[in-house]
Motif scaffolding. Structure first.
Motif, PDB file in Angstrom:
ATOM      1  N   VAL A  79     -24.692  51.934   6.753  1.00 62.06           N
ATOM      2  CA  VAL A  79     -23.450  52.662   6.484  1.00 62.06           C
ATOM      3  C   VAL A  79     -22.369  52.289   7.492  1.00 62.06           C
ATOM      4  O   VAL A  79     -22.662  51.864   8.612  1.00 62.06           O
ATOM      5  CB  VAL A  79     -23.670  54.189   6.480  1.00 62.06           C
ATOM      6  N   HIS A  80     -21.105  52.480   7.071  1.00 65.02           N
ATOM      7  CA  HIS A  80     -19.949  52.231   7.932  1.00 65.02           C
ATOM      8  C   HIS A  80     -19.011  53.431   7.973  1.00 65.02           C
ATOM      9  O   HIS A  80     -18.147  53.504   8.831  1.00 65.02           O
ATOM     10  CB  HIS A  80     -19.168  51.003   7.449  1.00 65.02           C
ATOM     11  N   ASP A  81     -19.163  54.340   7.010  1.00 66.91           N
ATOM     12  CA  ASP A  81     -18.298  55.515   6.919  1.00 66.91           C
ATOM     13  C   ASP A  81     -19.138  56.725   6.548  1.00 66.91           C
ATOM     14  O   ASP A  81     -20.099  56.620   5.784  1.00 66.91           O
ATOM     15  CB  ASP A  81     -17.223  55.317   5.841  1.00 66.91           C
ATOM     16  N   VAL A  82     -18.755  57.891   7.088  1.00 71.65           N
ATOM     17  CA  VAL A  82     -19.457  59.139   6.777  1.00 71.65           C
ATOM     18  C   VAL A  82     -18.436  60.249   6.542  1.00 71.65           C
ATOM     19  O   VAL A  82     -17.307  60.189   7.016  1.00 71.65           O
ATOM     20  CB  VAL A  82     -20.429  59.556   7.901  1.00 71.65           C
ATOM     21  N   ASP A  83     -18.856  61.242   5.795  1.00 73.86           N
ATOM     22  CA  ASP A  83     -18.052  62.444   5.571  1.00 73.86           C
ATOM     23  C   ASP A  83     -18.937  63.615   5.969  1.00 73.86           C
ATOM     24  O   ASP A  83     -19.963  63.877   5.340  1.00 73.86           O
ATOM     25  CB  ASP A  83     -17.640  62.540   4.102  1.00 73.86           C
ATOM     26  N   TYR A  84     -18.543  64.323   7.029  1.00 78.49           N
ATOM     27  CA  TYR A  84     -19.346  65.411   7.573  1.00 78.49           C
ATOM     28  C   TYR A  84     -19.213  66.712   6.791  1.00 78.49           C
ATOM     29  O   TYR A  84     -19.782  67.718   7.175  1.00 78.49           O
ATOM     30  CB  TYR A  84     -18.965  65.659   9.034  1.00 78.49           C
ATOM     31  N   ASN A  85     -18.452  66.697   5.698  1.00 75.17           N
ATOM     32  CA  ASN A  85     -18.251  67.898   4.895  1.00 75.17           C
ATOM     33  C   ASN A  85     -17.616  69.013   5.738  1.00 75.17           C
ATOM     34  O   ASN A  85     -17.974  70.181   5.630  1.00 75.17           O
ATOM     35  CB  ASN A  85     -19.574  68.371   4.276  1.00 75.17           C
ATOM     36  N   ASN A  86     -16.665  68.622   6.589  1.00 72.02           N
ATOM     37  CA  ASN A  86     -16.003  69.592   7.465  1.00 72.02           C
ATOM     38  C   ASN A  86     -14.501  69.682   7.174  1.00 72.02           C
ATOM     39  O   ASN A  86     -13.746  70.223   7.966  1.00 72.02           O
ATOM     40  CB  ASN A  86     -16.225  69.223   8.930  1.00 72.02           C
ATOM     41  N   GLY A  87     -14.082  69.119   6.064  1.00 70.48           N
ATOM     42  CA  GLY A  87     -12.672  69.155   5.693  1.00 70.48           C
ATOM     43  C   GLY A  87     -11.836  68.046   6.300  1.00 70.48           C
ATOM     44  O   GLY A  87     -10.650  67.935   6.009  1.00 70.48           O
ATOM     45  N   GLN A  88     -12.410  67.204   7.141  1.00 72.41           N
ATOM     46  CA  GLN A  88     -11.680  66.123   7.794  1.00 72.41           C
ATOM     47  C   GLN A  88     -11.704  64.828   6.996  1.00 72.41           C
ATOM     48  O   GLN A  88     -10.979  63.900   7.295  1.00 72.41           O
ATOM     49  CB  GLN A  88     -12.245  65.870   9.199  1.00 72.41           C
ATOM     50  N   GLY A  89     -12.585  64.717   5.992  1.00 67.30           N
ATOM     51  CA  GLY A  89     -12.673  63.517   5.174  1.00 67.30           C
ATOM     52  C   GLY A  89     -13.551  62.452   5.805  1.00 67.30           C
ATOM     53  O   GLY A  89     -14.352  62.715   6.696  1.00 67.30           O
ATOM     54  N   TRP A  90     -13.361  61.228   5.340  1.00 66.60           N
ATOM     55  CA  TRP A  90     -14.186  60.103   5.771  1.00 66.60           C
ATOM     56  C   TRP A  90     -13.855  59.669   7.188  1.00 66.60           C
ATOM     57  O   TRP A  90     -12.701  59.629   7.571  1.00 66.60           O
ATOM     58  CB  TRP A  90     -14.009  58.925   4.818  1.00 66.60           C
ATOM     59  N   VAL A  91     -14.892  59.318   7.942  1.00 67.18           N
ATOM     60  CA  VAL A  91     -14.758  58.827   9.309  1.00 67.18           C
ATOM     61  C   VAL A  91     -15.437  57.468   9.388  1.00 67.18           C
ATOM     62  O   VAL A  91     -16.598  57.327   8.988  1.00 67.18           O
ATOM     63  CB  VAL A  91     -15.441  59.798  10.309  1.00 67.18           C
ATOM     64  N   SER A  92     -14.716  56.464   9.873  1.00 63.27           N
ATOM     65  CA  SER A  92     -15.322  55.146  10.079  1.00 63.27           C
ATOM     66  C   SER A  92     -16.151  55.187  11.349  1.00 63.27           C
ATOM     67  O   SER A  92     -15.745  55.762  12.356  1.00 63.27           O
ATOM     68  CB  SER A  92     -14.244  54.072  10.207  1.00 63.27           C
ATOM     69  N   ILE A  93     -17.323  54.581  11.285  1.00 66.15           N
ATOM     70  CA  ILE A  93     -18.229  54.536  12.425  1.00 66.15           C
ATOM     71  C   ILE A  93     -18.689  53.093  12.615  1.00 66.15           C
ATOM     72  O   ILE A  93     -18.553  52.270  11.702  1.00 66.15           O
ATOM     73  CB  ILE A  93     -19.454  55.451  12.197  1.00 66.15           C
ATOM     74  N   PRO A  94     -19.260  52.778  13.788  1.00 66.19           N
ATOM     75  CA  PRO A  94     -19.887  51.462  13.921  1.00 66.19           C
ATOM     76  C   PRO A  94     -21.033  51.366  12.909  1.00 66.19           C
ATOM     77  O   PRO A  94     -21.560  52.386  12.463  1.00 66.19           O
ATOM     78  CB  PRO A  94     -20.424  51.465  15.356  1.00 66.19           C
ATOM     79  N   THR A  95     -21.431  50.165  12.561  1.00 67.84           N
ATOM     80  CA  THR A  95     -22.535  49.999  11.618  1.00 67.84           C
ATOM     81  C   THR A  95     -23.723  50.821  12.073  1.00 67.84           C
ATOM     82  O   THR A  95     -24.140  50.767  13.225  1.00 67.84           O
ATOM     83  CB  THR A  95     -22.935  48.524  11.511  1.00 67.84           C
ATOM     84  N   ALA A  96     -24.247  51.612  11.142  1.00 66.84           N
ATOM     85  CA  ALA A  96     -25.377  52.488  11.445  1.00 66.84           C
ATOM     86  C   ALA A  96     -26.353  52.465  10.279  1.00 66.84           C
ATOM     87  O   ALA A  96     -26.036  51.979   9.191  1.00 66.84           O
ATOM     88  CB  ALA A  96     -24.880  53.907  11.687  1.00 66.84           C
ATOM     89  N   TYR A  97     -27.536  53.010  10.523  1.00 70.29           N
ATOM     90  CA  TYR A  97     -28.560  53.112   9.493  1.00 70.29           C
ATOM     91  C   TYR A  97     -28.964  54.568   9.339  1.00 70.29           C
ATOM     92  O   TYR A  97     -29.124  55.286  10.317  1.00 70.29           O
ATOM     93  CB  TYR A  97     -29.784  52.258   9.861  1.00 70.29           C
ATOM     94  N   VAL A  98     -29.110  54.987   8.085  1.00 69.24           N
ATOM     95  CA  VAL A  98     -29.493  56.347   7.738  1.00 69.24           C
ATOM     96  C   VAL A  98     -30.786  56.277   6.938  1.00 69.24           C
ATOM     97  O   VAL A  98     -30.895  55.482   5.996  1.00 69.24           O
ATOM     98  CB  VAL A  98     -28.383  57.035   6.910  1.00 69.24           C
TER      99      VAL A  98
END
Length: 129
Positions: free
Chosen positions: A89-108
């Motif tokens: 993954v490269h982007d996540v949405d924490y479901n906190n009303g802030q929307g998508w956040v770009s992150i360093p490459t990560a694995y989920v």
């Protein structure tokens, strides 16, 4: 004579345009990333590699109801009976009303995210890494 010259120029221009079009199609990406809603009750970590031994990219786990933007899936560490499939993954949405956040490459871990619902070619937009 000018008719022949003009026709040749038009043919060369057409051939060049078709070649550029073919190169654009050939070099385009073969995949399209896809949104994966987190459908389990697990908080999912964002790891440096498809296993937990390499640590987390960031310590803010994504809560249930959040979303990840998966680029691809891969095989990694087996966790319990949940399998061994991970999303890159490269982007996540924490479901906190802030929307998508770009992150360093990560694995989920896919088992914790959505019970592997979008991995292993179940989602045509998420290919194997």
């Amino acid at each position: 004579m000018s008719f022949m010259f003009g026709r040749r120029v038009a043919m060369v221009a057409t051939a060049a345009a078709l070649s550029v079009g073919a190169l654009t199609v050939m070099t385009g990406t073969a995949s399209a990333d896809d949104t994966v809603p987190l459908t389990t009750s697990n908080w999912v970590g964002l790891y440096n590699a498809p296993d937990t031994t390499h640590g987390k990219v960031i310590n803010n786990d994504v809560p249930p109801g959040g979303r990840i933007f998966a680029h691809c899936w891969t095989v990694g560490q087996q966790i319990g009976n949940w399998g061994d499939t991970w999303y890159q993954v490269h982007d996540v949405d924490y479901n906190n009303g802030q929307g998508w956040v770009s992150i360093p490459t990560a694995y989920v871990f896919a088992g914790y995210a959505d019970n592997n619902a979008h991995s292993v070619n179940r989602d045509p937009n998420i290919h194997q890494c």
